[in-house]
Design an enzyme around this catalytic site. Sequence first.
Site, PDB file in Angstrom:
ATOM      1  N   GLU A  87     -11.516  40.295 -14.785  1.00  0.00           N
ATOM      2  CA  GLU A  87     -12.233  39.414 -15.714  1.00  0.00           C
ATOM      3  C   GLU A  87     -11.369  39.173 -16.956  1.00  0.00           C
ATOM      4  OE1 GLU A  87     -16.831  39.094 -15.942  1.00  0.00           O
ATOM      5  OE2 GLU A  87     -16.298  40.296 -17.674  1.00  0.00           O
TER       6      GLU A  87
ATOM      7  N   LYS B  46     -22.655  30.217 -13.008  1.00  0.00           N
ATOM      8  CA  LYS B  46     -23.932  30.549 -13.661  1.00  0.00           C
ATOM      9  C   LYS B  46     -24.747  29.282 -13.899  1.00  0.00           C
ATOM     10  CE  LYS B  46     -22.843  34.469 -16.703  1.00  0.00           C
ATOM     11  NZ  LYS B  46     -22.647  34.867 -18.095  1.00  0.00           N
TER      12      LYS B  46
ATOM     13  N   GLY C 220     -17.858  42.853 -23.358  1.00  0.00           N
ATOM     14  CA  GLY C 220     -18.744  43.538 -22.410  1.00  0.00           C
ATOM     15  C   GLY C 220     -18.026  44.575 -21.559  1.00  0.00           C
TER      16      GLY C 220
HETATM   17  O1  F6P Z   1     -21.015  37.142 -16.467  1.00  0.00           O
HETATM   18  C1  F6P Z   1     -20.018  38.013 -16.880  1.00  0.00           C
HETATM   19  C2  F6P Z   1     -20.509  38.831 -18.033  1.00  0.00           C
HETATM   20  O2  F6P Z   1     -20.624  38.050 -19.162  1.00  0.00           O
HETATM   21  C3  F6P Z   1     -19.608  40.027 -18.285  1.00  0.00           C
HETATM   22  O3  F6P Z   1     -18.531  39.730 -19.057  1.00  0.00           O
HETATM   23  C4  F6P Z   1     -20.570  40.987 -18.895  1.00  0.00           C
HETATM   24  O4  F6P Z   1     -20.080  42.287 -18.852  1.00  0.00           O
HETATM   25  C5  F6P Z   1     -21.782  40.775 -18.033  1.00  0.00           C
HETATM   26  O5  F6P Z   1     -21.774  39.392 -17.757  1.00  0.00           O
HETATM   27  C6  F6P Z   1     -23.094  41.185 -18.638  1.00  0.00           C
HETATM   28  O6  F6P Z   1     -23.373  40.484 -19.817  1.00  0.00           O
HETATM   29  P1  F6P Z   1     -24.513  40.947 -20.790  1.00  0.00           P
HETATM   30  O7  F6P Z   1     -24.215  42.322 -21.260  1.00  0.00           O
HETATM   31  O8  F6P Z   1     -24.501  39.955 -21.898  1.00  0.00           O
HETATM   32  O9  F6P Z   1     -25.815  40.906 -20.029  1.00  0.00           O
END
Ligand code: F6P
Length: 548
Positions: free
Chosen positions: A353, A512, A267
Amino acid sequence: MQARPSLPSWQKLTRLAGEKKHQHMNDLFAADSERFNKFSLELPGLLLDYSKNLIDDETMSVLFALARETDVAAWREKMLRGDKINQTENRAVLHTALRRRSEQPLMVDGENITAQVQSQLVKMEAFVNQVRQGHWLGYSGKRITDIVNIGVGGSNLGPQMVTEALKHYSDNSVNMHYVSNVDGAQIVEILRPLDPQKVLFIVSSKTFTTTETLLNARTALNWLISASFDETAVAKHFVAVTANKENAVKFGISQENIFDIWDWVGGRFSLWSAIGLPVALDLGFDKFKALLDGADNMDRHFVQAPPEQNMPVIMALLSVWNTTFLGAKSQAILPYDQTLHMLSSYLQQAEMESNGKSVSWHGDELDYATVPSIWGQLGINGQHAFYQYLHQSNNVVPADFIGSVTSVTPVKGHHETLMANFFAQTQALMTGVNEEEICADLKAKGREAPYIDAVAPHKVHKGNRPTNTILLKRIDPATLGMLIAAYEHKIFVQGIILQICSFDQWGVELGKGLAAKIQQELQAGETRVSHDCSTENLIHYYQKVSGG
Ligand code: F6P
């Protein structure tokens, strides 16, 4: 595999850190007039001066030995050929493939990902042209004027940071907006002035499971439907970028409006994929391509240059030296170009991260400091806010100063003033000023002894604060692409040296999961699982005051 602290170079660095931390950079500069030439590196479009670090020839040569002893080159090779170096998620790490100009096939799990990338780029280009040229029409036949990207973390920070950085290159064919916060205040404010007939939403979520993004997307969908009274409007106003097509389709987005990303794109490294769609829509596809080409130029440099001439390797080694060996706890990112005002937020995610972890690849507790906390903001604003701390606190904060030679928006006198501060600050952080000099200065100004005695200690700047200076010729798509890719590779190299799994992010999962449970409790108006008494009482207070 040999534990890092038992490597010969690691042991030497530990010894050197003990000795060298008593040195002052002023003396190192005085002793070596070649210091800038030795400790700077110029690539087409940008210059890195790292001479204002507490380093010398000996330290650098042991740091380069560390890069060799930790097999950085072999790991780089593994990453680029698609080995599953994201071990805990069993995934390849191939953001470099997204910007690779070579058409050579690259196979991951039996699929030629070069072809997949190309096909998405073709799809993006056609879409971008349609929207920008006014051929993509909303439900009432009007052209799209506003794009709202809904995403968070890597699905927001990269594209938004680049949109801001390259604003100057936008022809304003469309207006860009970003929604990332689940606080309704953000989406309400953004949607308030917009005309639903002319808005296109991009739901950017690699997983398409991120609660905040899905809630914002649902709110946007309801806003659209209540204005259009027509569910078919969704096809004209919603596109998605995701690796989870199934969820996007369930959400109501048409198959043909979905752009792919893949599990081999992390991500926080996904800006180069269709996650960068807002950038392409704002600037035009040619400029998005120039951004990718700039990053590819840095990739080639990273692959070809020996450690001694390799910008990302040097940046990583310096960070390891300052943090793991000299004990710095944080690192500041200080751009002096207004356009880079989001760079520190972007790098916060990219670095923290990735490497904000404390166990090794093998799951063993690491007994050395890993990555510093990353923080910062525009340098000029920082000067009038927190630079006091950089200059005189008893914590040393290594800092990256990033500026440009030519302003893309020249205003008479402004750029020189800005850059005078840019150069002055790294000089001041290094040289400092001692009590003797201060007393002499106060005396020359006619001050009396009691005043001098009282004030002089407060005016002492010890200096010796490490900085890197990155000077870009100008902020343009290609140079920005190079800069971002340099940091990406720096993060990778740092992870290899420190034996950290840089490409997972398990540390975000615990919170989360708990938030999901607490949300159910807030909705039900009662606590259903046992919490510690602090959390329990906070929730009760919230429920009592909100009447829930
Ligand atoms: O919660 C962290 C994370 O997983 C990041 O690594 C990522 O960039 C962000 O959330 C958004 O995730 P997604 O693109 O799956 O919504």
